[in-house]
Scaffold this motif. Structure first.
Motif, mmCIF file in Angstrom:
data_model
loop_
_atom_site.group_PDB
_atom_site.id
_atom_site.type_symbol
_atom_site.label_atom_id
_atom_site.label_comp_id
_atom_site.label_asym_id
_atom_site.label_seq_id
_atom_site.Cartn_x
_atom_site.Cartn_y
_atom_site.Cartn_z
ATOM 1 N N PHE A 70 -22.919 -24.892 -35.129
ATOM 2 C CA PHE A 70 -21.905 -24.363 -34.228
ATOM 3 C C PHE A 70 -20.665 -23.991 -35.038
ATOM 4 C CE2 PHE A 70 -18.058 -24.936 -31.711
ATOM 5 C CZ PHE A 70 -18.294 -24.036 -30.678
ATOM 6 N N HIS A 71 -20.027 -22.837 -34.675
ATOM 7 C CA HIS A 71 -18.791 -22.410 -35.314
ATOM 8 C C HIS A 71 -17.861 -21.915 -34.200
ATOM 9 C CE1 HIS A 71 -15.917 -20.350 -37.921
ATOM 10 N NE2 HIS A 71 -16.547 -20.884 -38.993
ATOM 11 N N SER A 72 -16.686 -22.560 -34.076
ATOM 12 C CA SER A 72 -15.812 -22.242 -32.947
ATOM 13 C C SER A 72 -15.127 -20.890 -33.075
ATOM 14 C CB SER A 72 -14.746 -23.337 -32.794
ATOM 15 O OG SER A 72 -13.890 -23.376 -33.928
ATOM 16 N N GLU A 73 -15.037 -20.346 -34.299
ATOM 17 C CA GLU A 73 -14.301 -19.096 -34.517
ATOM 18 C C GLU A 73 -15.229 -17.886 -34.617
ATOM 19 O OE1 GLU A 73 -10.662 -17.014 -34.930
ATOM 20 O OE2 GLU A 73 -11.070 -19.101 -34.408
ATOM 21 N N GLU A 74 -16.301 -18.021 -35.384
ATOM 22 C CA GLU A 74 -17.200 -16.893 -35.634
ATOM 23 C C GLU A 74 -18.632 -17.292 -35.270
ATOM 24 O OE1 GLU A 74 -16.819 -15.145 -39.500
ATOM 25 O OE2 GLU A 74 -14.703 -15.723 -39.652
ATOM 26 N N HIS A 75 -19.066 -16.868 -34.095
ATOM 27 C CA HIS A 75 -20.417 -17.221 -33.642
ATOM 28 C C HIS A 75 -21.503 -16.551 -34.491
ATOM 29 C CE1 HIS A 75 -18.858 -19.303 -30.163
ATOM 30 N NE2 HIS A 75 -18.157 -18.215 -29.808
ATOM 31 N N ASN A 76 -21.126 -15.478 -35.218
ATOM 32 C CA ASN A 76 -22.114 -14.824 -36.083
ATOM 33 C C ASN A 76 -22.518 -15.701 -37.254
ATOM 34 O OD1 ASN A 76 -22.188 -12.497 -34.527
ATOM 35 N ND2 ASN A 76 -20.457 -11.557 -35.632
ATOM 36 N N ARG A 77 -21.668 -16.678 -37.567
ATOM 37 C CA ARG A 77 -21.981 -17.576 -38.672
ATOM 38 C C ARG A 77 -22.908 -18.708 -38.251
ATOM 39 N NH1 ARG A 77 -16.489 -18.858 -41.929
ATOM 40 N NH2 ARG A 77 -18.059 -19.996 -43.148
ATOM 41 N N ILE A 78 -23.213 -18.806 -36.956
ATOM 42 C CA ILE A 78 -24.152 -19.829 -36.473
ATOM 43 C C ILE A 78 -25.561 -19.444 -36.884
ATOM 44 C CG2 ILE A 78 -25.084 -20.962 -34.415
ATOM 45 C CD1 ILE A 78 -22.452 -20.445 -33.021
ATOM 46 N N SER A 79 -26.309 -20.408 -37.389
ATOM 47 C CA SER A 79 -27.686 -20.175 -37.825
ATOM 48 C C SER A 79 -28.519 -19.639 -36.667
ATOM 49 C CB SER A 79 -28.287 -21.472 -38.356
ATOM 50 O OG SER A 79 -29.632 -21.294 -38.688
ATOM 51 N N SER A 80 -29.463 -18.774 -36.956
ATOM 52 C CA SER A 80 -30.282 -18.134 -35.923
ATOM 53 C C SER A 80 -31.041 -19.134 -35.066
ATOM 54 C CB SER A 80 -31.263 -17.157 -36.575
ATOM 55 O OG SER A 80 -32.107 -17.836 -37.494
#
Length: 705
Positions: A70-80
């Motif tokens: 989980f990443h609160s700022e950039e959801h694109n950095r969340i693993s697939s």
């Protein structure tokens, strides 16, 4: 110098590190296909409170990689593998870093930790990690509480109680609640659907609803207008967004009966008695099927054993339906929604007597008459207010209280005072409640003078159509009379306390002792009078009046003869009074113990004597020539040479003692003298008294000379 600086820097770093703290469990278990929440709280240095921040959850892989869960700022950095399945349950600014993972898979098992980033120099990873286990077993957080069986009355309504729980990670998720009328899930057996009523089976359309809110864990089902076809098995199913759903078992079996539901219950008394002109409350509590809890209702009271529109005493929905004789006189004392159906009737009349019962109406199919009836009796108005005497000193302010008690919270009684015209006074009124009893109190404040001694003070209680009163004779003392030493605790002399504690009992021929009220007189020329009077029913035979006070410091047993009804040809009466008058003077005595013992012995001897007298007379009878016994047992007592009394029979007694002024507060003693009825000339002479009978008055008077 360099060493000291390094040491201080180390201490500073240690101190700052103590402000970075995290609280997470070491292990968690999740159900495959469900959701899971990893609880997390974190803290940081206070100088960063208002700084922007980023919250990141990492999963440690065995091969050393750290995919971002989980990443609160950039959801694109969340693993697939976690994308669109993770979120935080709270707000990072509140120190809440709890992670929620939806649609848990076996691959989600592993170690997780949280990291916070304010800027490059102020970031921190919170350890130790939380190890997540994934199980194929059902989570124990899916629970439901429903009864195994419920019985409904045909044509009425029924509620199937239901409480459910689910994993906390689903707390704020949208949900749909569904009830099935079958042991198996089928679209054709949907009894209720919270999202789409069109999916409900036709036989349940517009007849089912939930009694509470699904968000509160309440899944109770209500079925209105129950039919025989509604019988069967029911179970509840919850569906959350994201694929989390659950069917709660075991089922609840609904039975439909033609018998009356046991939930219809009423609690009213069988009989109530009220005095004419006052108000009355008929206590009433009722219950009904729980499925009707929030439904509108109408309460009706009938003044008849059968339901009739002409006998409606009260109607909560339409007062115009009430019978004319009850209009504007009836109301409920409580709220029907609280199960309180108590009826209040104001200004009660004789015509109000009769049977009463309560009826509740929710709708045409949910109504009930509560029986048995309550029978109302109406009697004469006899209640009186009570005046509490106070010591009255000329020229000094005094408060005199008058009270009246009632248990009806209807038309309030009004207390008023009648005082001597030249005595201005002020009145204050209060109402207090103790349990169901209401006490109305009126306090009269006045400043009397000596000229008001012997005047009457009247307290009157009024209802709209009736009233009653209590009269108190004023005993006004001068300041010089009250300057003598008193008992500080009671504010009265021993003599006054003794007289104030005097009681009177009438001894009947069957040896029953009947208490009666004492009308207390007042001091006049050092003498105090007490009158004990009884109004008896025909045939009542009174043998003696017993005067006593407790503790037993003095007592008197005074024979009265017999009073009752008469069949005399010259006169007759059905009720008559007998009175015993005792006049006492203050007497000096310095030997209280001896006096007390003597009085006790005298009392015992007198009682024994009168009991022997009664028993002997009842056994062998007395001679008809005895002037104190009527020749005909059914006739009234005759005095020697006189005829039967027109209004009453009266024996007068006087207890006279001598007063010594050297110690006037000592205990009194009484020497008892019997004064009989007069002869034809109206007088009879004795050694210590004179008796006068005046027949020209409406009430026989006995005077002492």
């Amino acid at each position: 110098m360099i060493g000291k600086s390094y040491f201080l820097l180390s201490l500073l770093q240690v101190g700052l590190s103590l402000e970075w703290k995290g609280d997470t469990p070491s292990e968690m278990t999740a159900q495959e296909g469900s959701c899971v929440q990893i609880p997390c709280r974190y803290s940081y240095p206070s100088h960063l409170t208002n700084q922007p921040r980023i919250g990141i959850w990492y999963k440690n892989e065995e091969r050393g990689t750290k995919p971002t869960a989980f990443h609160s700022e950039e959801h694109n950095r969340i693993s697939s593998q976690f994308r669109n399945r993770t979120r935080l349950s709270g707000d990072l600014k509140d120190g809440n870093c709890s992670l929620i993972i939806h649609s848990v898979r076996q691959g989600d098992a592993g170690s997780y930790y949280f990291r916070i980033e304010f800027d490059v120099k102020n970031s921190y990873s919170y350890y130790p990690v939380t190890r997540l286990h994934v199980s194929t077993e059902l989570s124990k957080k899916w629970k439901c509480d429903t009864p195994r069986e419920v019985t409904a009355q045909e044509g009425s309504c029924v509620q199937i109680p239901c409480q459910y729980s689910y994993p906390s990670c689903l707390g704020n998720q949208p949900r749909v609640g569904i009830w099935f009328n079958n042991e198996k899930q089928s679209s054709s057996s949907i009894a209720f659907h919270s999202e789409d009523h069109n999916q409900e089976a036709p036989q349940f359309h517009n007849r089912t609803r939930l009694s509470g809110d699904l968000k509160d864990g309440d899944c109770s089902l209500i079925i209105n207008s129950v039919t025989r076809g509604d019988a069967g098995s029911y179970f509840f199913r919850i569906e959350f967004d994201g694929g989390n759903r659950y069917s709660y078992h075991p089922v609840t079996r609904l039975r439909v009966s033609a018998e009356q539901s046991q939930e219809w219950k009423g609690d009213t008394p069988r009989e109530v008695t009220v005095q004419e002109g006052s108000c009355v409350q008929i206590p009433c509590q009722y219950s009904y099927p729980s499925c009707l809890g929030n439904q509108p209702r109408v309460g009706i009271w009938f003044n008849n054993e059968k339901q009739s529109s002409s006998s409606i005493a009260f109607h909560s929905g339409d007062h115009n339906q009430e019978a004319p004789q009850f209009r504007n006189r009836t109301r409920l004392s409580g709220d029907l929604k609280d199960g309180d159906c108590s009826l209040i009737i104001n200004s009660v009349t004789r015509g109000d007597a009769g049977p009463y019962y309560f009826r509740i109406e929710f709708d045409k199919k949910n109504s009930y008459n509560y029986h048995p009836v309550t029978r109302l009796h109406v009697s004469d108005f006899t209640d009186k207010p009570t005046i509490f005497p106070a010591e009255i000193i000329a020229g000094k302010r005094v408060d005199i209280s008058c009270t009246f008690n009632t248990t009806c919270n209807g038309t309030a009684p009004v207390l008023t005072w009648d005082t001597p015209t030249d005595v201005p006074g002020s009145v204050s009124n209060t109402v207090t409640q103790h349990g169901v009893t209401l006490t109305y109190t009126s306090v009269l404040t006045l400043i009397p003078s000596l000229k008001h001694h012997g005047h009457n003070l009247t307290c009157r209680v009024r209802y709209p159509s009736v009233s009653s009163e209590w009269i108190l004779g004023l005993t006004v003392q001068s300041a010089s009379e009250t300057s003598k030493p008193r008992n500080a605790a009671l504010g009265q002399s021993p003599l006054e306390r003794a007289l104030g504690q005097a009681h009177c009992l009438y001894l009947s021929s069957n040896l029953d002792l009947i208490p009666h009220q004492v009308n207390r007189g007042r001091f006049r020329d050092g003498q105090y009078s007490l009158v004990c009077r009884v109004d008896f029913c025909p045939g009542f035979k009174t043998e003696a009046a017993v005067w006593y006070r407790a503790p037993l410091l003095w007592s008197m047993l005074i024979p009265l003869g017999t009073c009752g009804d008469t069949s005399s040809s010259s006169s007759s009466f059905t009720r008559g009074p007998c009175s015993s008058l005792v006049s006492v003077n203050k007497r000096n005595s310095s030997k209280w113990p001896v006096g007390s013992l003597t009085a006790g012995i005298m009392f015992s001897v007198c009682v024994a004597g009168i009991l022997v007298f009664v028993c002997v007379r009842n056994t062998i009878g007395l001679s008809a020539s005895d002037p104190f016994v009527p020749s005909d047992p059914g006739r009234v007592f005759h005095c020697p040479g006189s005829s039967a009394w027109n209004e009453s029979c009266c024996h007068r007694f006087q207890a006279l003692t001598h007063r010594h002024t050297d110690n006037p507060d000592n205990l009194l003693y009484a020497n008892i003298n019997l004064l009989n009825l007069s002869s034809d000339d109206g007088t009879v002479h004795m050694s210590e008294g004179r008796n006068t009978h005046r027949s020209d008055s409406s009430e026989t008077e006995c005077e002492t000379g």
